[in-house]
Design a protein around this motif. Structure first.
Motif, short mmCIF file in Angstrom:
data_model
loop_
_atom_site.label_atom_id
_atom_site.label_comp_id
_atom_site.label_asym_id
_atom_site.label_seq_id
_atom_site.Cartn_x
_atom_site.Cartn_y
_atom_site.Cartn_z
N TRP A 61 8.63 -3.78 -1.99
CA TRP A 61 8.74 -2.63 -1.10
C TRP A 61 10.00 -2.77 -0.26
O TRP A 61 10.39 -3.87 0.12
CB TRP A 61 7.49 -2.58 -0.21
N GLU A 62 10.64 -1.66 0.05
CA GLU A 62 11.85 -1.64 0.88
C GLU A 62 11.60 -0.81 2.13
O GLU A 62 11.07 0.31 2.03
CB GLU A 62 13.02 -1.00 0.11
N GLY A 101 12.40 1.80 5.09
CA GLY A 101 13.20 3.03 5.11
C GLY A 101 14.28 2.94 6.19
O GLY A 101 14.07 3.40 7.31
N GLU A 148 8.65 2.11 10.38
CA GLU A 148 8.09 3.00 9.36
C GLU A 148 7.25 4.11 9.99
O GLU A 148 7.24 5.23 9.50
CB GLU A 148 7.27 2.22 8.35
N SER A 186 8.54 7.68 10.87
CA SER A 186 8.62 8.79 9.91
C SER A 186 7.59 9.87 10.23
O SER A 186 7.79 11.03 9.90
CB SER A 186 8.43 8.29 8.47
N ASN A 223 10.62 10.69 3.55
CA ASN A 223 10.21 9.37 3.05
C ASN A 223 8.82 8.99 3.55
O ASN A 223 8.52 7.82 3.74
CB ASN A 223 11.24 8.31 3.48
N SER A 265 6.10 8.84 2.03
CA SER A 265 5.38 7.98 1.08
C SER A 265 5.66 6.51 1.36
O SER A 265 4.81 5.66 1.07
CB SER A 265 5.75 8.33 -0.36
N ASN A 266 6.80 6.21 1.95
CA ASN A 266 7.11 4.82 2.29
C ASN A 266 6.17 4.31 3.38
O ASN A 266 5.78 3.15 3.39
CB ASN A 266 8.57 4.69 2.72
N TRP A 267 5.81 5.20 4.32
CA TRP A 267 4.85 4.84 5.37
C TRP A 267 3.51 4.49 4.75
O TRP A 267 2.89 3.50 5.11
CB TRP A 267 4.72 5.97 6.38
N ALA A 316 2.91 3.47 1.69
CA ALA A 316 3.05 2.21 0.93
C ALA A 316 3.08 1.02 1.87
O ALA A 316 2.45 -0.01 1.60
CB ALA A 316 4.31 2.25 0.08
N PHE A 317 3.78 1.16 2.99
CA PHE A 317 3.79 0.08 3.98
C PHE A 317 2.40 -0.15 4.54
O PHE A 317 1.93 -1.30 4.63
CB PHE A 317 4.76 0.40 5.14
#
Length: 188
Positions: free
Chosen positions: A64-65, A67, A107, A110, A140, A142-144, A146-147
């Motif tokens: 995972w990266e 954002g 994150e 967002s 972004n 979806s990054n939240w 995933a985190f």
């Protein structure tokens, strides 16, 4: 909606620091307000993201990266002919293995970026001019998720350290916004 346990605990542990920052950031109704916001968020995120890019994430986050929006922030500052603000001090997290708390703050922004992007757009800023960082964060989301999933499932988790790191990040952000506001008032 009930939050997952670790997210709920971090939200509770950081409530006061988060509300203090939100009260300071407030809204922006004018382009001048937005410029102050942009200077404050840059004074916060640029040093924190620089620090983060030099430190490894826990193994559970290896796929995972975060954002990061530093490039977009610099472009936004350039669009508005606003110099890159100086950080109030170097970012230095507390002791302990709590980097998850820092990531929670970064994150989690967002979530608010969606509202702030709409406000910026009403002032004439967009994903292509002046508000790239907000639109990047808002897109972004979806990054939240995933985190959040990783945060709940990571095996080695120190709740106290995570809360300390998150509160440190919120306090650092508050100092960055105060510094940007003081610099703005000194210019006037």
């Amino acid at each position: 909606m009930e939050l997952p346990p670790r997210r709920s605990a971090l939200k509770e542990a950081t409530w006061n620091a988060h509300m203090a920052l939100d009260a300071l950031v407030g809204g922006f109704a004018t382009a001048a307000d937005y410029r102050r916001y942009l200077a404050g968020i840059a004074a916060f995120r640029l040093p924190v993201e620089a620090w983060l890019s030099q430190h490894a994430l826990p193994q559970a986050f290896s796929d995972w990266e975060p954002g990061l929006v530093r490039d977009e922030l610099r472009a936004d500052l350039s669009d508005l002919d606003t110099p890159e603000p100086e950080a109030p001090r170097a970012f230095a997290p507390p002791q302990g293995d709590g980097i998850v708390g820092l990531l929670y703050v970064l994150e989690g922004s967002s979530l608010g970026a969606r509202l702030l992007a709409k406000r910026a757009e009403a002032l004439g800023f967009s994903a292509d001019y002046g508000a790239r960082h907000l639109f990047s964060q808002a897109r972004n989301f979806s990054n939240w998720r995933a985190f959040s999933e990783r945060m709940e499932n990571v095996c080695v988790y120190d709740a106290r350290a995570a809360a300390d790191w998150a509160n440190t990040a919120f306090d650092y952000a508050r100092d960055a916004f105060e510094s940007a506001m003081n610099a703005d008032h000194a210019v006037r």
